[in-house]
Design a protein around this motif. Sequence first.
Motif, PDB file in Angstrom:
ATOM      1  N   THR A  67       1.028  -1.253  -0.070  1.00 29.60           N
ATOM      2  CA  THR A  67       0.081  -0.089  -0.353  1.00 29.60           C
ATOM      3  C   THR A  67       0.759   0.925   0.632  1.00 29.60           C
ATOM      4  O   THR A  67       1.967   1.286   0.436  1.00 29.60           O
ATOM      5  CB  THR A  67      -0.906   0.014   1.290  1.00 29.60           C
ATOM      6  N   THR A  88      -9.035  -4.174 -13.816  1.00 35.02           N
ATOM      7  CA  THR A  88     -10.950  -3.705 -12.924  1.00 35.02           C
ATOM      8  C   THR A  88     -12.149  -4.082 -12.670  1.00 35.02           C
ATOM      9  O   THR A  88     -12.566  -4.736 -12.344  1.00 35.02           O
ATOM     10  CB  THR A  88     -10.177  -2.226 -11.994  1.00 35.02           C
ATOM     11  N   THR A 167      -9.052   8.808  -7.820  1.00 33.89           N
ATOM     12  CA  THR A 167      -9.260   7.253  -7.107  1.00 33.89           C
ATOM     13  C   THR A 167     -10.820   6.882  -7.521  1.00 33.89           C
ATOM     14  O   THR A 167     -11.136   7.380  -8.621  1.00 33.89           O
ATOM     15  CB  THR A 167      -9.762   8.450  -5.882  1.00 33.89           C
ATOM     16  N   CYS A 197     -10.351  -4.190  -6.287  1.00 29.88           N
ATOM     17  CA  CYS A 197      -9.430  -3.543  -5.102  1.00 29.88           C
ATOM     18  C   CYS A 197      -7.928  -4.938  -5.535  1.00 29.88           C
ATOM     19  O   CYS A 197      -7.024  -4.302  -6.043  1.00 29.88           O
ATOM     20  CB  CYS A 197      -9.659  -3.412  -4.442  1.00 29.88           C
ATOM     21  N   GLN A 198      -8.179  -5.391  -5.336  1.00 26.62           N
ATOM     22  CA  GLN A 198      -6.725  -6.358  -5.250  1.00 26.62           C
ATOM     23  C   GLN A 198      -6.081  -6.379  -6.865  1.00 26.62           C
ATOM     24  O   GLN A 198      -5.017  -6.299  -7.428  1.00 26.62           O
ATOM     25  CB  GLN A 198      -6.432  -7.753  -5.672  1.00 26.62           C
ATOM     26  N   TYR A 201      -4.293  -2.688  -7.418  1.00 29.89           N
ATOM     27  CA  TYR A 201      -2.895  -2.902  -6.570  1.00 29.89           C
ATOM     28  C   TYR A 201      -2.331  -3.495  -8.031  1.00 29.89           C
ATOM     29  O   TYR A 201      -1.091  -3.062  -7.377  1.00 29.89           O
ATOM     30  CB  TYR A 201      -3.602  -4.019  -5.792  1.00 29.89           C
ATOM     31  N   VAL A 211      -0.968   2.203  -5.108  1.00 23.56           N
ATOM     32  CA  VAL A 211      -2.166   2.197  -4.303  1.00 23.56           C
ATOM     33  C   VAL A 211      -2.642   2.607  -2.660  1.00 23.56           C
ATOM     34  O   VAL A 211      -1.632   1.946  -2.273  1.00 23.56           O
ATOM     35  CB  VAL A 211      -3.192   1.370  -5.035  1.00 23.56           C
ATOM     36  N   CYS A 212      -3.805   2.919  -2.568  1.00 17.11           N
ATOM     37  CA  CYS A 212      -4.598   2.677  -1.361  1.00 17.11           C
ATOM     38  C   CYS A 212      -5.639   2.263  -1.115  1.00 17.11           C
ATOM     39  O   CYS A 212      -6.394   3.107  -1.591  1.00 17.11           O
ATOM     40  CB  CYS A 212      -3.513   4.248  -0.502  1.00 17.11           C
ATOM     41  N   ALA A 213      -6.082   1.261  -0.259  1.00 14.26           N
ATOM     42  CA  ALA A 213      -7.383   0.461  -0.353  1.00 14.26           C
ATOM     43  C   ALA A 213      -8.236   1.833   0.360  1.00 14.26           C
ATOM     44  O   ALA A 213      -7.540   2.250   2.001  1.00 14.26           O
ATOM     45  CB  ALA A 213      -8.072  -0.747  -0.052  1.00 14.26           C
ATOM     46  N   TYR A 237     -16.091   0.527  -1.324  1.00 17.80           N
ATOM     47  CA  TYR A 237     -14.804   0.353  -1.108  1.00 17.80           C
ATOM     48  C   TYR A 237     -14.734   1.447  -1.964  1.00 17.80           C
ATOM     49  O   TYR A 237     -15.090   1.783  -3.094  1.00 17.80           O
ATOM     50  CB  TYR A 237     -14.358  -1.157  -1.783  1.00 17.80           C
ATOM     51  N   GLY A 239      -9.639   3.130  -4.262  1.00 17.34           N
ATOM     52  CA  GLY A 239      -8.865   2.933  -4.278  1.00 17.34           C
ATOM     53  C   GLY A 239      -8.340   3.991  -4.623  1.00 17.34           C
ATOM     54  O   GLY A 239      -8.581   4.688  -5.633  1.00 17.34           O
ATOM     55  N   SER A 240      -6.803   5.029  -3.854  1.00 14.95           N
ATOM     56  CA  SER A 240      -6.411   5.716  -4.084  1.00 14.95           C
ATOM     57  C   SER A 240      -5.145   5.270  -5.397  1.00 14.95           C
ATOM     58  O   SER A 240      -4.598   4.856  -4.543  1.00 14.95           O
ATOM     59  CB  SER A 240      -6.062   6.745  -3.584  1.00 14.95           C
TER      60      SER A 240
END
Length: 244
Positions: A67, A88, A167, A197-198, A201, A211-213, A237, A239-240
Amino acid sequence: MPTDPGHDFLTASQHKHLDPTGQAQGLPQPPLEWPFDPDAPQIPLPDPAPVAAAPVVLRELIEARTTHRRYTADPLALTELAYLLRCTQGVKPTGTAAITKRTVPSAGSRHPYETHLIVNRVEGLEPGLYRYLALENTLIRLPAPDDLAQRATETCGKQLIADAAVTFVWAVVHERVTWVYGTRGYRYLFLDAGHICQNLYLAAESIDCGVCAIASFDDDALNALLGFDGTEMFVTYMGSVGKI
């Protein structure tokens, strides 16, 4: 003894407690895409193939994933954003109009998520709020206040959104899943968000992005800010993303 709402939900969503689903009752299938204004200008996304994703060994990529909470001021290229969207929520051919197949797994191929983007620094895009139309592979711009990123940051305990290049906001249309699985489908909504989200990443790691969830936010405030009713569609959820 006080009740535990989480445990109550897990009990109520066991198969033995479920009522007949909408599908079992012969109710119409929910649309595969949330309605949008057909007259809204659509922004075609470029082919992500030219993106210089680094050659990787899958195990090494998974080990390298971490992260990132700090980003440079460099913008993302539009091709890089297209690449991340493809990884994604990219739609694959299926030969049927009943479901979609995508680059992430989803319970029953229901794919209940609509991806929205809070854009700060993406080449070719004005800052603001956008929606990814996965079936069309285009973007549309949505109304939003000029200080959207800052206000979204405040709803998340001042986490990162104002500093990120973009984001990803994943808003769920729960009926796509509950039509098939009933109350148990709510379990699958959150699993699906994790799959998405994975992928973000791992894809970001391959193009030198971080990425930061983000799962901690004021639900009512964030849904209202982004124009979701909080019932039929709501954020689960985010993710930035930014250059590192």
